[in-house]
Design a protein around this motif. Structure first.
Motif, PDB file in Angstrom:
ATOM      1  N   SER A  19     -41.176  15.367 -28.226  1.00  0.00           N
ATOM      2  CA  SER A  19     -42.511  15.823 -27.834  1.00  0.00           C
ATOM      3  C   SER A  19     -42.779  15.536 -26.361  1.00  0.00           C
ATOM      4  O   SER A  19     -43.335  16.372 -25.633  1.00  0.00           O
ATOM      5  N   ASP A  20     -42.362  14.334 -25.902  1.00  0.00           N
ATOM      6  CA  ASP A  20     -42.549  14.005 -24.477  1.00  0.00           C
ATOM      7  C   ASP A  20     -41.745  14.959 -23.589  1.00  0.00           C
ATOM      8  O   ASP A  20     -42.235  15.436 -22.550  1.00  0.00           O
ATOM      9  N   GLN A  21     -40.512  15.242 -23.997  1.00  0.00           N
ATOM     10  CA  GLN A  21     -39.690  16.174 -23.207  1.00  0.00           C
ATOM     11  C   GLN A  21     -40.284  17.576 -23.190  1.00  0.00           C
ATOM     12  O   GLN A  21     -40.253  18.271 -22.159  1.00  0.00           O
ATOM     13  N   LEU A  22     -40.838  18.010 -24.334  1.00  0.00           N
ATOM     14  CA  LEU A  22     -41.479  19.332 -24.369  1.00  0.00           C
ATOM     15  C   LEU A  22     -42.710  19.367 -23.475  1.00  0.00           C
ATOM     16  O   LEU A  22     -42.984  20.383 -22.821  1.00  0.00           O
ATOM     17  N   ASP A  23     -43.484  18.260 -23.450  1.00  0.00           N
ATOM     18  CA  ASP A  23     -44.647  18.212 -22.556  1.00  0.00           C
ATOM     19  C   ASP A  23     -44.207  18.296 -21.097  1.00  0.00           C
ATOM     20  O   ASP A  23     -44.825  19.007 -20.282  1.00  0.00           O
ATOM     21  N   LEU A  24     -43.120  17.592 -20.759  1.00  0.00           N
ATOM     22  CA  LEU A  24     -42.601  17.663 -19.382  1.00  0.00           C
ATOM     23  C   LEU A  24     -42.126  19.077 -19.055  1.00  0.00           C
ATOM     24  O   LEU A  24     -42.366  19.597 -17.953  1.00  0.00           O
ATOM     25  N   LEU A  25     -41.449  19.709 -20.024  1.00  0.00           N
ATOM     26  CA  LEU A  25     -40.970  21.073 -19.799  1.00  0.00           C
ATOM     27  C   LEU A  25     -42.140  22.036 -19.614  1.00  0.00           C
ATOM     28  O   LEU A  25     -42.113  22.915 -18.743  1.00  0.00           O
ATOM     29  N   GLY A  26     -43.217  21.890 -20.437  1.00  0.00           N
ATOM     30  CA  GLY A  26     -44.393  22.744 -20.278  1.00  0.00           C
ATOM     31  C   GLY A  26     -45.054  22.553 -18.928  1.00  0.00           C
ATOM     32  O   GLY A  26     -45.475  23.523 -18.278  1.00  0.00           O
ATOM     33  N   HIS A  27     -45.156  21.289 -18.478  1.00  0.00           N
ATOM     34  CA  HIS A  27     -45.736  21.031 -17.155  1.00  0.00           C
ATOM     35  C   HIS A  27     -44.863  21.644 -16.054  1.00  0.00           C
ATOM     36  O   HIS A  27     -45.385  22.236 -15.087  1.00  0.00           O
ATOM     37  N   THR A  28     -43.532  21.543 -16.202  1.00  0.00           N
ATOM     38  CA  THR A  28     -42.620  22.147 -15.204  1.00  0.00           C
ATOM     39  C   THR A  28     -42.773  23.661 -15.159  1.00  0.00           C
ATOM     40  O   THR A  28     -42.799  24.280 -14.085  1.00  0.00           O
ATOM     41  N   LEU A  29     -42.905  24.268 -16.343  1.00  0.00           N
ATOM     42  CA  LEU A  29     -43.093  25.726 -16.383  1.00  0.00           C
ATOM     43  C   LEU A  29     -44.415  26.134 -15.755  1.00  0.00           C
ATOM     44  O   LEU A  29     -44.500  27.161 -15.068  1.00  0.00           O
ATOM     45  N   ALA A  30     -45.460  25.333 -15.989  1.00  0.00           N
ATOM     46  CA  ALA A  30     -46.755  25.650 -15.377  1.00  0.00           C
ATOM     47  C   ALA A  30     -46.669  25.595 -13.856  1.00  0.00           C
ATOM     48  O   ALA A  30     -47.213  26.450 -13.145  1.00  0.00           O
ATOM     49  N   VAL A  31     -45.942  24.602 -13.340  1.00  0.00           N
ATOM     50  CA  VAL A  31     -45.775  24.499 -11.880  1.00  0.00           C
ATOM     51  C   VAL A  31     -44.993  25.693 -11.353  1.00  0.00           C
ATOM     52  O   VAL A  31     -45.328  26.281 -10.307  1.00  0.00           O
ATOM     53  N   LYS A  32     -43.942  26.083 -12.069  1.00  0.00           N
ATOM     54  CA  LYS A  32     -43.149  27.252 -11.634  1.00  0.00           C
ATOM     55  C   LYS A  32     -43.975  28.526 -11.651  1.00  0.00           C
ATOM     56  O   LYS A  32     -43.854  29.376 -10.765  1.00  0.00           O
ATOM     57  N   ILE A  33     -44.817  28.680 -12.667  1.00  0.00           N
ATOM     58  CA  ILE A  33     -45.665  29.880 -12.750  1.00  0.00           C
ATOM     59  C   ILE A  33     -46.621  29.933 -11.570  1.00  0.00           C
ATOM     60  O   ILE A  33     -46.866  30.989 -10.979  1.00  0.00           O
ATOM     61  N   SER A  34     -47.198  28.786 -11.203  1.00  0.00           N
ATOM     62  CA  SER A  34     -48.134  28.762 -10.078  1.00  0.00           C
ATOM     63  C   SER A  34     -47.434  29.020  -8.745  1.00  0.00           C
ATOM     64  O   SER A  34     -48.022  29.576  -7.817  1.00  0.00           O
TER      65      SER A  34
END
Length: 316
Positions: A19-34
């Motif tokens: 779950s922690d790794q998925l949260d990190l991956l989601g945050h990384t994807l959000a940064v890439k999208i921005s």
């Protein structure tokens, strides 16, 4: 399927890490999208948004599985999610198969329509050929009539000259007339034969045209019937799909209600355990400090101990 406490704790720890790794991956994807910019940014943003949404969905399922492992030492919610995904895949495959079958039917109908168009073009060519033959026949008949008129004029001229000439000239004229009559009869015979041939050809073309028209009408009826069958199958498949969706919604509502009831029961049990622990703690505090009803019991015990001590001294 239930697990032991140790196994459930191990799996819960692994799931918490996931779950922690998925949260990190989601945050990384959000940064890439921005940060995504450029001509291909729209497609890349769509792809990254889909990945982020999938990460959220997986994180939610992992959280539910984590709670279930901690509370019940089982993973029934994972099995439910797998079954739901399989049902979705089956429904999607059914939609794809229906769409593929419809596309194949459309292609078949298009090919049949092209064949029908080619046959109609052939029939139109045959019509043009018949018109050409009729035109040729009319031209030949006009030529024959012109020749007949010319021959009649020649005969009249020759008769006029024959009256003035001698008997030899009359014989020659008679021979020429016979030759001309023979040629005329031969031409008439050829004309009659050609006319009969053209008439027979015209009748054959008319019969062939009627046959093609009957075949095309039959083919059109068959294709209409096939199209109606395809439409009926499509409506049946859509009804089945709607029924499956309705059942899926009902099952989902039942699962949600069951989860809510389980959550309420879990909260009640947690409240009961907390109340029990609080009562035990308070009772321990009362006992240790000798408060309330526990104070009198301790005083009585102390008085009994003093009396027993005095009795022992007297005996000595």
């Amino acid at each position: 399927m239930s697990l032991s406490r140790i196994q459930s704790l191990r799996l819960a720890a692994v799931l918490e890490d996931c779950s922690d790794q998925l949260d990190l991956l989601g945050h990384t994807l959000a940064v890439k999208i921005s940060r995504e910019q450029g001509p291909t940014a729209a497609q890349e943003k769509v792809r990254l948004t889909k990945l982020r949404r999938d990460c959220r969905y997986i994180s939610q399922q992992v959280f539910k599985l984590h709670l279930e492992l901690e509370e019940k030492q089982s993973f029934s919610c994972l099995q439910q999610v797998v079954e739901e995904e399989e049902q979705k895949k089956k429904a999607e495959n059914m939609r794809r198969e229906a769409k593929k079958e419809l596309e194949q039917r459309k292609q078949t109908l298009q090919r049949r329509q092209e064949e029908y168009q080619q046959k109609t073009e052939k029939l139109q060519d045959m019509h043009r050929l018949i018109k050409d033959l009729q035109h040729q026949l009319n031209e030949q008949s006009s030529k024959v009539s012109n020749k007949r008129k010319i021959v009649e004029k020649i005969i009249e001229l020759q008769l006029q000259q024959a009256q003035k000439e001698s008997s030899q000239a009359e014989k020659l004229l008679e021979n020429q007339l016979e030759l001309l009559h023979k040629q005329l009869r031969e031409e008439m015979r050829v004309h009659d034969e050609s006319e009969k041939f053209l008439q027979n050809r015209y009748e054959e073309m008319q019969q062939l045209l009627q046959q093609w028209q009957q075949r095309t009408e039959q083919m059109l009826q068959e294709k209409k019937q096939q199209l109606n069958n395809v439409r009926c199958k499509r409506t049946v498949n859509l009804d089945r799909l709607m029924e499956m969706r309705r059942k899926f919604r009902e099952m989902e509502e039942v699962v949600i209600e069951d989860r809510e009831e389980q959550e309420k029961l879990r909260q009640q049990e947690a409240e009961a355990r907390a109340a029990t622990k609080l009562q035990a703690w308070w009772r321990g505090c009362m006992v240790r400090r000798g408060l309330g009803s526990f104070k009198k019991a301790e005083e009585g015990k102390k008085g009994q101990k003093k009396k027993e001590g005095k009795k022992k001294k007297k005996k000595k």
